[in-house]
Design an enzyme around this catalytic site. Sequence first.
Site, short mmCIF file in Angstrom:
data_model
loop_
_atom_site.label_atom_id
_atom_site.label_comp_id
_atom_site.label_asym_id
_atom_site.label_seq_id
_atom_site.Cartn_x
_atom_site.Cartn_y
_atom_site.Cartn_z
N HIS B 467 0.86 -1.29 -0.37
CA HIS B 467 -0.21 -0.71 0.12
C HIS B 467 0.79 1.10 -0.10
O HIS B 467 2.08 1.17 -0.57
CB HIS B 467 -0.88 0.48 1.12
CG HIS B 467 -1.94 -1.33 1.06
ND1 HIS B 467 -2.43 -1.63 0.43
CD2 HIS B 467 -1.68 -1.90 1.89
CE1 HIS B 467 -3.24 -2.56 0.34
NE2 HIS B 467 -2.23 -2.93 1.63
N GLU B 482 -2.34 0.12 7.97
CA GLU B 482 -1.82 -0.67 6.79
C GLU B 482 -0.55 0.62 6.88
O GLU B 482 0.50 -0.62 6.78
CB GLU B 482 -2.51 -1.40 6.08
CG GLU B 482 -1.42 -2.44 6.15
CD GLU B 482 -2.37 -3.40 4.30
OE1 GLU B 482 -3.10 -3.63 4.11
OE2 GLU B 482 -1.21 -3.51 4.55
N HIS B 535 2.89 -6.72 4.60
CA HIS B 535 1.11 -6.44 5.35
C HIS B 535 1.19 -6.48 6.29
O HIS B 535 1.84 -7.20 7.04
CB HIS B 535 0.50 -7.18 4.02
CG HIS B 535 0.66 -6.28 2.02
ND1 HIS B 535 -0.39 -5.81 1.89
CD2 HIS B 535 1.18 -6.78 1.78
CE1 HIS B 535 -0.19 -5.38 0.47
NE2 HIS B 535 0.86 -5.98 0.82
N GLU B 599 1.93 -11.66 5.52
CA GLU B 599 0.48 -11.05 6.37
C GLU B 599 1.22 -10.95 7.65
O GLU B 599 0.49 -11.79 8.65
CB GLU B 599 -0.57 -11.06 6.42
CG GLU B 599 -1.55 -10.53 4.86
CD GLU B 599 -1.92 -9.10 4.55
OE1 GLU B 599 -1.70 -8.84 5.82
OE2 GLU B 599 -2.11 -8.98 4.02
#
Lengths: 172, 643
Positions: B467, B482, B535, B599
């Site tokens: 992101h 995030e 992430h 993640e």
Amino acid sequence: MIAFVLLAAVAVGVAVWRQVRPPIQHPRGEIKLYFATRDGLYLVPESRPLPAAAGLTSAEERAFFIVRGLLAGPTQERLVPTLPPGTELLGLRIEGDVLTLDFNRALQENHGGGSTGELATVYSLVNSLVEGVPGVARVRFLIEGEPIETLVGHLDLSHPLAPDWSLVKPSP
Amino acid sequence: MQQSSFSRGYALALLLLLLFWLAPLVAAAVPQVLLNGELLPLTPAPLESAGSVQLPLRALALALGGEQAAAWEGEVLDLKVNGQEIRLREGATEVEVNGSRRRLSAAVLRAGEDLYLPASLVAELLGYRSVWDEEKHILSLEAPLARVEALSYAERDGRPGFSIVATRPLRYEVRSLANPPRLVVDLYDARLAAGDPPVPGNSAIRGLRARQFAPTVVRVVADLVQPVSFAAERDPARPQQLNLRAYRVVTRASFSRTEGQGRLTIQGSAPLVYEVKVLESPPRLVVDLPQAVLQAAETEQAVDDPAVAKVRLSQFQPDLVRVVLDLKTPLSYRPVLTEDSRQVALELLDQVVGLQVEEVPGKTRVIIETTGATAFSALHLTQPERLAIDILGAAVSPQLQPVAGQGEGPVRQVRAAQFNSETARVVVDLTHSVGYQVVKEEGSHRIVVEINRSAVLGKRIVVDPGHGGADPGAFGRSGLREKDVNLDLGRRLAEVLQNRGAEVFLTRSDDTFVPLYDRAALANAQQGQIFVSLHANSFRHQYANGSEMYYYPGNEKAKRLAELISDELTGLGLANRAIKANKEFVVVREPKMPAVLVEVAFLSNPDEEKLLADAGFRQQAAEAIARGIERYFQEEGRAAAAQ
Ligand SMILES: [Zn+2]
């Protein structure tokens, strides 16, 4: 460019742009809707009986019925809805084995993000539709008629997606 | 020969002439000599001629306390008169006094077995006043005498001795005599006015005795406990006081090595004065101890040591003890204090004589070779990254050259320099931070720095903070974004990996939006060897927790990387969720290298959001991921080695 028929409202019904394709004879009188487990690890199917309405014999009507069922959410406590609140299906069409879904912005904007969240949303749709709509092998996503690169930053939604059955929890 | 016989003939003729000429005088009145009013008996008697007096030097020397009649050396007569050394030659027109020459107005006379000089000259040489009474035929000599007023025992700096106090600075002579051991001090132009001090004296002297040995000579005798030399000097503060101090006795010199530290110890009877010389060819350390005498049982001692061959002791000069440490290689030293003030202790400054870099599987070894010293302390220094190994009691050999590391690191070079007078410092310049340990190698004089070579050393790793910019990614309930978590994790991971020598490429290093395909394209352009996308997860239900990895189906290397990272993150206490294969993650499909999407934990889980909000946890997570990557490359390395 093939024109889309926009749906006035999901509840009222769906106006479907028809392609020349054979009528669908689904073997059973029910379809499966894939929802997520609470831990987000798996997709688990819930069955829905197909209403006896005549229109549901077409592929588009079955697809619409499935999306509507997913938007409505699971009936079991242990399962979690996969589409964000406020999501509306604006239209759908089938071209060859590709089913194209057009959603409003809520699908993206109201999404909580995360790979797990994105997988659940995308594959609850793709798996449910590919399994439930004969002749459909892949699903394409549009937001307000426009193609998108990704839903929330992980999966490639720039092309039609095949189902991922590895996400489905094996039956006990 | 000819010249010699000519001289002899000339001397003989002169003598005959003199005898003929002097005969009438001798028959007349004999001159008498008074010293400070007292008759000084001289045999033969002085000669008188034409209003002046010639004194017989040999007779004078005896009368003034000379120990024995001076001896003839050919035509030369050496004698000591009142402590002055006089050399005469019959017929010469010069005289040598205490080594320097004086011209004479007339030639030196000889009569019988004695030589004669004019009384005025003799008086001048002795520092006396002289008056010649021609009518009475009396020569009066006035000697200015110092009164010896006190004798006392003394001890200074641990050295026993004695002092003589007079009314004026004394002219003196010191001799050591044996059987029984005693010290004789003759004081010239002196008059005894002191009594003997009471016995016993001190640790070196049984007792002191003094007497008027000759009219102008006071003799002080010190009876000694054992034969020992004495140093005499006028007291710096009171020149009329003469101090005599026993020499230091050196009893032992030995070399020992304790915990790698070599030491030469010299034992004395009193605090020792010393001077050290470092000599080469052959290399040795020479310790000179002035005013010292050697009384050692052993004067040579072989040493079983890497740096030292032998210890030798000798009475190098009558008043100088020399201790020699024969070395196998040139070494310096440093003095150290010991509890016993009568000891001289010199610690050998061993040398760092060798530096070596050696590559062994998984490790780089830096070998430091010394001549013996192995006591060290090690430091890890940064900016730039380096290790400093201080070797105590060591000097850097002047021949020692820096050594370059091999290959891609982690050792850039190894160099040595003198950190301070007692410490040599070996610096290992590193390409990055390393794990290391320093060990002494058993049975040698080597210090080995073992540097763990990281498996990520030299590896090209793409770190992809997910992101960014317009895409904030997921949100925690507290508002934690995030994209911020990912960027921080990415920076930390990059630093950890860089510190281990990896070449890290970040797809973004600030809060900018980078499309997914661009991230993969950047990784491919950088020709990364692995790709790790970072992430923080999210799910509709807050129950979801733990770490989850994604890889492209069929990519076994990526799967293994995911497993190893997952294993390490699980080690932090995070739930081990799943490692999933999926074809649609852009960042695991598009890079042309094993790629994983990590993640780390769920922002949507309140407990895990707290963890992700904590910088300490993010550092732990970055380090855990780095360990996973390290293990991945270790396995890769082993697989490559097996082929
Ligand atoms: Zn993400």
